[in-house]
Design a protein around this motif. Structure first.
Motif, PDB file in Angstrom:
ATOM      1  N   VAL A  81       0.896  -1.130  -0.054  1.00 40.40           N
ATOM      2  CA  VAL A  81       0.041   0.238  -0.068  1.00 40.40           C
ATOM      3  C   VAL A  81       0.684   0.865  -0.054  1.00 40.40           C
ATOM      4  O   VAL A  81       0.709   2.578  -0.690  1.00 40.40           O
ATOM      5  N   LEU A  82       1.770   1.550   0.996  1.00 38.63           N
ATOM      6  CA  LEU A  82       3.002   2.230   0.823  1.00 38.63           C
ATOM      7  C   LEU A  82       3.477   2.514  -0.522  1.00 38.63           C
ATOM      8  O   LEU A  82       3.939   3.790  -1.443  1.00 38.63           O
ATOM      9  N   MET A  83       3.801   1.715  -1.103  1.00 45.73           N
ATOM     10  CA  MET A  83       4.336   1.550  -2.687  1.00 45.73           C
ATOM     11  C   MET A  83       3.549   2.742  -3.926  1.00 45.73           C
ATOM     12  O   MET A  83       3.718   3.332  -4.356  1.00 45.73           O
ATOM     13  N   MET A  84       1.983   1.921  -3.681  1.00 45.53           N
ATOM     14  CA  MET A  84       1.050   2.102  -4.746  1.00 45.53           C
ATOM     15  C   MET A  84       0.744   4.162  -4.038  1.00 45.53           C
ATOM     16  O   MET A  84       0.782   4.888  -5.112  1.00 45.53           O
ATOM     17  N   LEU A  85       1.016   4.398  -2.881  1.00 44.72           N
ATOM     18  CA  LEU A  85       0.807   5.690  -1.836  1.00 44.72           C
ATOM     19  C   LEU A  85       1.715   6.431  -2.973  1.00 44.72           C
ATOM     20  O   LEU A  85       2.059   7.279  -3.566  1.00 44.72           O
ATOM     21  N   PHE A  86       2.993   5.762  -3.188  1.00 41.87           N
ATOM     22  CA  PHE A  86       4.051   6.254  -3.513  1.00 41.87           C
ATOM     23  C   PHE A  86       4.086   6.443  -5.174  1.00 41.87           C
ATOM     24  O   PHE A  86       4.425   7.817  -5.247  1.00 41.87           O
ATOM     25  N   VAL A  87       2.957   6.023  -5.801  1.00 44.05           N
ATOM     26  CA  VAL A  87       2.931   5.886  -6.959  1.00 44.05           C
ATOM     27  C   VAL A  87       2.438   7.371  -6.986  1.00 44.05           C
ATOM     28  O   VAL A  87       2.481   8.313  -8.060  1.00 44.05           O
ATOM     29  N   LEU A  88       1.175   7.220  -6.251  1.00 46.15           N
ATOM     30  CA  LEU A  88       0.278   8.180  -6.383  1.00 46.15           C
ATOM     31  C   LEU A  88       0.599   9.362  -5.681  1.00 46.15           C
ATOM     32  O   LEU A  88       0.388  10.854  -6.414  1.00 46.15           O
ATOM     33  N   THR A  89       1.688   9.955  -4.918  1.00 48.95           N
ATOM     34  CA  THR A  89       1.908  10.406  -4.132  1.00 48.95           C
ATOM     35  C   THR A  89       2.705  11.568  -5.614  1.00 48.95           C
ATOM     36  O   THR A  89       3.091  12.830  -5.915  1.00 48.95           O
ATOM     37  N   LEU A  90       3.954  10.483  -6.659  1.00 48.21           N
ATOM     38  CA  LEU A  90       4.633  10.796  -7.801  1.00 48.21           C
ATOM     39  C   LEU A  90       3.787  11.349  -8.904  1.00 48.21           C
ATOM     40  O   LEU A  90       3.993  13.331  -9.212  1.00 48.21           O
ATOM     41  N   LEU A  91       2.401  11.257  -8.255  1.00 50.65           N
ATOM     42  CA  LEU A  91       1.473  11.543  -9.847  1.00 50.65           C
ATOM     43  C   LEU A  91       1.228  13.013  -9.220  1.00 50.65           C
ATOM     44  O   LEU A  91       0.853  14.273 -10.555  1.00 50.65           O
ATOM     45  N   LEU A  92       0.695  12.858  -8.487  1.00 49.56           N
ATOM     46  CA  LEU A  92       0.194  14.669  -7.563  1.00 49.56           C
ATOM     47  C   LEU A  92       0.521  15.437  -7.824  1.00 49.56           C
ATOM     48  O   LEU A  92       1.087  16.762  -8.268  1.00 49.56           O
ATOM     49  N   TRP A  93       2.294  15.161  -7.842  1.00 47.46           N
ATOM     50  CA  TRP A  93       3.388  16.356  -7.703  1.00 47.46           C
ATOM     51  C   TRP A  93       3.843  16.952  -9.006  1.00 47.46           C
ATOM     52  O   TRP A  93       4.402  17.461  -9.026  1.00 47.46           O
ATOM     53  N   VAL A  94       3.937  15.598 -10.141  1.00 49.62           N
ATOM     54  CA  VAL A  94       4.461  15.959 -11.012  1.00 49.62           C
ATOM     55  C   VAL A  94       3.455  16.977 -11.846  1.00 49.62           C
ATOM     56  O   VAL A  94       3.568  18.079 -12.400  1.00 49.62           O
ATOM     57  N   LEU A  95       1.672  16.230 -11.048  1.00 47.30           N
ATOM     58  CA  LEU A  95       0.586  17.412 -11.593  1.00 47.30           C
ATOM     59  C   LEU A  95       0.637  18.633 -11.681  1.00 47.30           C
ATOM     60  O   LEU A  95       0.941  20.327 -11.763  1.00 47.30           O
ATOM     61  N   VAL A  96       1.223  18.952  -9.899  1.00 44.36           N
ATOM     62  CA  VAL A  96       1.867  20.303  -9.611  1.00 44.36           C
ATOM     63  C   VAL A  96       2.705  20.757 -10.343  1.00 44.36           C
ATOM     64  O   VAL A  96       2.312  22.458 -10.372  1.00 44.36           O
ATOM     65  N   ILE A  97       3.709  20.021 -10.543  1.00 46.96           N
ATOM     66  CA  ILE A  97       4.634  21.107 -10.906  1.00 46.96           C
ATOM     67  C   ILE A  97       4.800  21.377 -11.984  1.00 46.96           C
ATOM     68  O   ILE A  97       4.991  22.333 -12.856  1.00 46.96           O
ATOM     69  N   GLU A  98       3.816  20.724 -13.228  1.00 44.62           N
ATOM     70  CA  GLU A  98       3.422  20.851 -14.549  1.00 44.62           C
ATOM     71  C   GLU A  98       2.604  22.508 -14.521  1.00 44.62           C
ATOM     72  O   GLU A  98       2.210  23.146 -15.023  1.00 44.62           O
ATOM     73  N   ARG A  99       1.186  22.246 -13.434  1.00 43.61           N
ATOM     74  CA  ARG A  99       0.313  23.489 -13.454  1.00 43.61           C
ATOM     75  C   ARG A  99       1.831  24.508 -13.450  1.00 43.61           C
ATOM     76  O   ARG A  99       1.627  26.363 -13.501  1.00 43.61           O
TER      77      ARG A  99
END
Length: 173
Positions: A21-39
């Motif tokens: 679950v922590l690995m899935m959370l890591f991937v989710l957080t990585l995607l979140l930060w990619v979107l924030v940085i893109e904005r």
């Protein structure tokens, strides 16, 4: 170079302590930060070009007072608003998913603790330690990811609202 290997190893150990679950959370957080940085990159690179183009298109119009001109002005403001808010619903969704995924990690970890209790039949703290770590680490990581994402999401939303109002004020009637 050695310090990088040591840091990657500590991250791998941390992810291992929290389970899948922590690995899935890591991937989710990585995607979140990619979107924030893109904005943020959008606001520094593409947004100024969009404003210049919108202002030039409006200034090139001869008619600015008719009903049609007012509707075209509203359409231009809406296009800018859509552009600056693109991706924000996905960012907010990912922020909402982070604590939920952390709670899923809590449930998975507690199931692991109960499995150990069922197999060993005792309350041995040493036997239950890995399940407890799988229960607490994802919860903490989900909350940290959500809180940090929430802060930057609020900043992006404020910036998008300010940009929309700026365009609305700049396009003269």
């Amino acid at each position: 170079m050695l310090w990088l290997i040591e840091e990657l190893e500590s991250i791998r150990r941390f992810l291992g302590m929290g389970g899948d679950v922590l690995m899935m959370l890591f991937v989710l957080t990585l995607l979140l930060w990619v979107l924030v940085i893109e904005r943020y990159l959008y606001f520094f690179t593409e947004y100024p070009k969009l404003i210049k183009k919108t202002m030039a298109d409006w200034d090139a119009r001869a008619d600015k007072l008719s009903w049609n001109a007012k509707k075209i002005r509203l359409a231009m403001i809406s296009e800018v608003s859509l552009s600056v808010n693109r991706g924000m619903p996905m960012i907010k969704t990912l922020i909402a998913l982070c604590p939920l995924l952390g709670l899923l990690g809590t449930v998975v970890g507690m199931v692991s603790v109960f499995d150990v209790l069922a197999v060993t039949g005792t309350g041995s703290p040493r036997a239950m330690a890995s399940g407890i770590s799988k229960a607490t680490i994802p919860t903490m990581a989900g909350m940290v990811a959500a809180l940090s994402g929430l802060y930057f999401s609020a900043l992006l939303e404020k910036r998008a609202n300010r940009a929309t109002h700026q365009v609305s004020d700049s396009l003269q009637h």
